[in-house]
Write an enzyme that holds these catalytic residues in place. Structure first.
Site, PDB file in Angstrom:
ATOM      1  N   ARG A 174       0.816  -1.220   0.000  1.00  0.00           N
ATOM      2  CA  ARG A 174       0.000   0.000   0.000  1.00  0.00           C
ATOM      3  C   ARG A 174       0.853   1.275   0.000  1.00  0.00           C
ATOM      4  O   ARG A 174       0.470   2.295   0.570  1.00  0.00           O
ATOM      5  CB  ARG A 174      -0.971   0.021   1.193  1.00  0.00           C
ATOM      6  CG  ARG A 174      -1.924  -1.151   1.217  1.00  0.00           C
ATOM      7  CD  ARG A 174      -2.848  -1.183   0.017  1.00  0.00           C
ATOM      8  NE  ARG A 174      -3.712  -2.354   0.084  1.00  0.00           N
ATOM      9  CZ  ARG A 174      -3.424  -3.542  -0.474  1.00  0.00           C
ATOM     10  NH1 ARG A 174      -2.296  -3.684  -1.166  1.00  0.00           N
ATOM     11  NH2 ARG A 174      -4.240  -4.556  -0.359  1.00  0.00           N
ATOM     12  N   SER A 225     -11.752  -0.807   2.890  1.00  0.00           N
ATOM     13  CA  SER A 225     -10.948  -1.156   4.063  1.00  0.00           C
ATOM     14  C   SER A 225     -10.301   0.102   4.632  1.00  0.00           C
ATOM     15  O   SER A 225      -9.675   0.864   3.898  1.00  0.00           O
ATOM     16  CB  SER A 225      -9.874  -2.174   3.693  1.00  0.00           C
ATOM     17  OG  SER A 225     -10.455  -3.398   3.318  1.00  0.00           O
ATOM     18  N   GLU A 295      -5.322   3.012   5.730  1.00  0.00           N
ATOM     19  CA  GLU A 295      -5.078   2.970   4.275  1.00  0.00           C
ATOM     20  C   GLU A 295      -5.471   4.288   3.628  1.00  0.00           C
ATOM     21  O   GLU A 295      -4.930   4.660   2.606  1.00  0.00           O
ATOM     22  CB  GLU A 295      -5.890   1.848   3.627  1.00  0.00           C
ATOM     23  CG  GLU A 295      -5.270   0.474   3.707  1.00  0.00           C
ATOM     24  CD  GLU A 295      -5.943  -0.512   2.746  1.00  0.00           C
ATOM     25  OE1 GLU A 295      -6.627  -0.074   1.822  1.00  0.00           O
ATOM     26  OE2 GLU A 295      -5.768  -1.726   2.952  1.00  0.00           O
TER      27      GLU A 295
END
Length: 301
Positions: A174, A225, A295
């Protein structure tokens, strides 16, 4: 901002909005107003607009689908640019796909059915764009953008056009070099895929879609998420173990269906969502010793 208004009028941009609520442009459905929001429909106009704003030292921000960002409740005294219409081309040459940064990930995944190219099925449930996926090294089902990327074309922070091989982009879980160097604009990406069976690709996409509908709270506004998965475990497990399933702050709630989703159950503010994110980080750390990392990106706080 008169100089910007005059410029936008002179260039006849596709759509221009003033004092535009960012809640209309984020999947969380929250955020203050942007002084100006522009939707160009031509690539050259988009690049020239960015160059103009940079030269005039006017703050601006590129918004893709707004699916991985949490703007504050404050108004943004700058320009938001949405590039989807200007960067929306896709070409297939053998097993190589060249796709503009504004192209929808879900659309691209399903486009590959007719070309019988496999390798992008993991994108079928990510509600973002190619540009955002490159920026975040988006992933699912044990695959990430770096697994199929060949190169990315972008405007660096100085406005220089750069074409960079995937090996130079510092991709990790990520994360990418783009998060550190903050380019002005990601323009397009080249992807290397494999020959597959169109029927099998469609079946896999539909199977995963059905599973998401059962296991994810897609009926509520969210950013997908919320936290990255720590090594060796899953964020949703740690959140559940910490007793936070269903926890609410204002209109923000940890989904009972999937604990790594923070959802807007009605009337949530950006502050509600951020407070809940910070509460999760604190409680999970105290319960497990693990520090969860969001995230999503925080903007204009």
């Amino acid at each position: 901002m008169k100089i910007v208004r005059d410029y936008l009028i002179s260039q006849q941009f596709h759509k221009v909005y003033y004092d535009e609520p960012l809640s209309k442009h984020t999947t969380f459905r929250v955020g203050g107003k942007a002084k100006i929001l522009v939707i160009p429909d031509e690539k050259q106009k988009l690049i020239e607009l960015i160059s103009f704003l940079k030269d005039e030292k006017i703050p601006f921000r590129i918004f893709g689908n707004g699916s991985n960002i949490l703007p504050s409740d404050k108004d943004y005294d700058g320009v938001i640019i949405k590039p989807q219409l200007a960067l929306n081309n896709m070409e297939v040459n053998g097993d190589t796909v060249t796709v503009d940064a504004g192209y929808s990930l879900v659309r691209l995944a399903y486009d590959m059915i007719k070309y019988e190219l496999t390798g992008l099925e993991f994108l079928g449930g990510i509600p973002g764009t190619i540009g955002g996926a490159c920026f975040m090294n988006a992933g699912a089902y044990n695959r990430e953008m770096k697994d199929c990327l060949v190169q990315v074309e972008y405007l660096d922070k100085n406005g220089k056009l750069v074409t960079s091989d995937v090996n130079n982009l510092q991709f990790a879980y990520r994360s990418s070099i783009f998060q550190k160097e903050r380019p002005l604009l990601i323009l397009k990406a080249s992807l290397k895929l494999s020959k597959g069976d169109g029927k099998e690709i469609k079946e896999l996409l539909e199977k995963r879609r059905a599973r998401r509908l059962l296991t994810q709270p897609l009926e509520y506004p969210s950013a997908g998420s919320t936290f990255r998965n720590p090594e060796g475990t899953h964020a949703y497990l740690l959140i559940d173990q910490a007793g936070l399933r269903g926890k609410k702050i204002g209109g923000a709630m940890i989904s009972e269906k999937h604990c790594n989703f923070i959802i807007n159950v009605g009337g949530a503010t950006s502050r509600d969502i951020r407070d809940l994110i910070e509460l999760v980080i604190d409680v999970v750390f105290k319960a497990t010793g693990v520090t969860l990392i969001p995230e999503i990106e925080f903007f204009n706080w």
